[in-house]
Design a protein around this motif. Structure first.
Motif, PDB file in Angstrom:
ATOM      1  N   HIS A 110      -5.805  -1.618  -4.398  1.00  0.00           N
ATOM      2  CA  HIS A 110      -6.124  -0.733  -4.227  1.00  0.00           C
ATOM      3  C   HIS A 110      -6.304  -0.896  -2.024  1.00  0.00           C
ATOM      4  O   HIS A 110      -6.928  -2.543  -1.570  1.00  0.00           O
ATOM      5  N   GLY A 111      -6.212  -0.122  -2.046  1.00  0.00           N
ATOM      6  CA  GLY A 111      -6.030  -0.496   0.168  1.00  0.00           C
ATOM      7  C   GLY A 111      -5.080  -0.737   0.180  1.00  0.00           C
ATOM      8  O   GLY A 111      -3.867  -0.819   0.451  1.00  0.00           O
ATOM      9  N   ILE A 112      -5.257  -1.015   2.154  1.00  0.00           N
ATOM     10  CA  ILE A 112      -5.006  -2.056   2.859  1.00  0.00           C
ATOM     11  C   ILE A 112      -4.788  -3.181   2.880  1.00  0.00           C
ATOM     12  O   ILE A 112      -6.313  -3.892   3.668  1.00  0.00           O
ATOM     13  N   VAL A 163      -1.431  -0.326   0.964  1.00  0.00           N
ATOM     14  CA  VAL A 163      -0.178  -1.001   1.518  1.00  0.00           C
ATOM     15  C   VAL A 163      -0.334  -2.726   1.172  1.00  0.00           C
ATOM     16  O   VAL A 163      -1.484  -3.475   1.323  1.00  0.00           O
ATOM     17  N   GLY A 164       0.573  -3.861   0.745  1.00  0.00           N
ATOM     18  CA  GLY A 164       0.261  -4.888   0.868  1.00  0.00           C
ATOM     19  C   GLY A 164       0.301  -5.530   1.600  1.00  0.00           C
ATOM     20  O   GLY A 164       1.284  -5.721   2.759  1.00  0.00           O
ATOM     21  N   HIS A 197       5.597  -7.657   2.584  1.00  0.00           N
ATOM     22  CA  HIS A 197       7.041  -8.002   3.218  1.00  0.00           C
ATOM     23  C   HIS A 197       8.009  -6.639   3.325  1.00  0.00           C
ATOM     24  O   HIS A 197       9.283  -6.790   2.860  1.00  0.00           O
ATOM     25  N   VAL A 198       7.116  -5.717   3.263  1.00  0.00           N
ATOM     26  CA  VAL A 198       8.175  -4.248   3.746  1.00  0.00           C
ATOM     27  C   VAL A 198       7.683  -4.410   5.075  1.00  0.00           C
ATOM     28  O   VAL A 198       6.892  -3.804   5.877  1.00  0.00           O
ATOM     29  N   ILE A 247       7.472   1.323  -3.426  1.00  0.00           N
ATOM     30  CA  ILE A 247       8.278   0.613  -2.663  1.00  0.00           C
ATOM     31  C   ILE A 247       8.280  -0.458  -2.887  1.00  0.00           C
ATOM     32  O   ILE A 247       7.244  -1.555  -2.357  1.00  0.00           O
ATOM     33  N   HIS A 248       8.773  -1.681  -3.077  1.00  0.00           N
ATOM     34  CA  HIS A 248       9.077  -3.079  -4.129  1.00  0.00           C
ATOM     35  C   HIS A 248       9.121  -3.700  -2.489  1.00  0.00           C
ATOM     36  O   HIS A 248       9.472  -3.419  -1.519  1.00  0.00           O
TER      37      HIS A 248
END
Length: 363
Positions: free
Chosen positions: A99-101, A119-120, A140-141, A155-156
């Protein structure tokens, strides 16, 4: 995760009989099912393989005698593939994204993230982008400036979303997709070979262009609610106006959508199909795998184009199209049958010609 037979039936909105308290830990094909698996035997043809596995419960077709099949309980599927979609939701493994950024993510000043957005690692979100609540953006988005993404997006990795792209709620995008790239638009200083060939069917030395000038894409992409985009698919932004994808439309892997294309609601575009620039598709259009639609065409609603077909002219609503060039399916089948008969017809003609007396010009 363990479920009971009854809770699975409730989640699917299906009826169940027998031991509803049976513990179920997974799903499997009938012949490979263990005692804790729910066997997926949704059609009568699977009855024989049920006995090869060890399942105590199964998803069966309507009217099946689950006791005679040696089961302790069953869920009944009035529409097997629809129930299969529900089973997938129940047993889908949870995402491992925290969870989270993530500390390695770069979120530029002025970007807005909705409540409980994830956000990964190594993801980049540009200035002015707005991300809806509960969005899950994996690693890596990249998301361009002023892009808008609605609520509950998934979004993968390695997805690229260009500037000013607008996407609705519940968007799902598989790895490697590119949304909002520049359109494939080029023009020559004078009439080129393609233009001459279209007009005359010939190519002369006068049409040999020394090169091409780029036409930059000033538009973007607008995507409705409940849209899914497959891995490595590409959607080009429009030249002036936006490329549009309607609500509920699903794009498979490696689908290519050209600039200015408009696609209606609840369409299905299967793998490696493509729609060239400025074509318009109505609602509920299905393109089979490797089907292609040429540029500047209008395809009506409720049209099905079979796999590997090539559409080169307008198609009215309600048609099933097949072949290359695509035509009504019954005509395409008749043409194919006639083509297969040609070798035999030629043999018969040659045989008949041999029996015809040659003209004796000496008489």
């Amino acid at each position: 995760m363990t479920h009971t037979l009854g809770s699975i039936a409730e989640a699917l909105g299906a009826t169940a009989e027998g031991r509803l308290d049976l513990a179920i830990t997974g799903v499997a094909e009938p012949a490979r099912a263990t005692e804790s698996d729910l066997a997926l035997a949704m059609e009568p043809k699977f009855a024989e393989t049920l006995g090869q596995g060890k399942a105590r419960a199964a998803v069966l077709w309507q009217g099946a005698d689950w006791r005679a099949l040696g089961l302790e309980g069953a869920i009944f599927a009035p529409r097997s593939r629809y129930v299969l979609a529900g089973v997938g939701r129940v047993f889908a493994p949870p995402l491992t994204l925290p969870h989270g950024i993530h500390p390695s993510a770069v979120i530029e000043p002025g970007a807005i993230l909705g409540e409980d957005a994830w956000v990964g690692p190594f993801t980049y979100i540009a200035v002015g982008a707005r991300i809806g609540p509960r969005a899950r953006i994996l690693n890596h988005v990249s998301i361009g400036a002023d892009a808008v993404i609605g609520a509950d997006a998934l979004i993968h990795p390695h997805v690229h979303i260009g500037p000013r792209v607008v996407i609705g709620d519940r968007f799902i995008c598989q790895p490697g997709a590119m949304i909002g790239g520049d359109g494939f638009s080029f023009v020559s200083p004078s009439r080129d070979a393609v233009e001459e060939a279209r007009a005359t069917g010939q190519i002369s030395a006068a049409s040999r262009t020394p090169g091409f000038a780029r036409i930059n894409s000033l538009g973007s992409v607008r995507i409705g609610d409940d849209v899914e985009v497959g891995a490595n698919a590409a959607i080009d932004r429009g030249t002036i106006s936006d490329t549009v994808i309607g609500d509920g439309t699903k794009l498979d892997d490696l689908v290519d959508i050209g600039h200015n294309v408009q696609i209606g609601r609840h369409c299905l575009l299967c793998g490696q199909s493509g729609v060239a620039g400025s074509s318009i598709l109505g609602d509920r259009v299905v393109l089979g795998g490797k089907a292609g639609v040429a540029d500047h065409l209008r395809i009506g609603s409720d049209v099905i184009v079979t796999g590997a077909s090539g559409v080169s002219s307008h198609v009215p609503s309600g048609r099933v199209m097949m072949g290359n060039p695509a035509m009504k399916m019954d005509l395409s089948v008749a043409s194919y049958k006639a083509l297969r008969r040609l070798p035999r017809l030629l043999e018969k003609m040659e045989s008949a010609l041999k029996r015809v007396p040659k003209d004796d010009s000496s008489r």
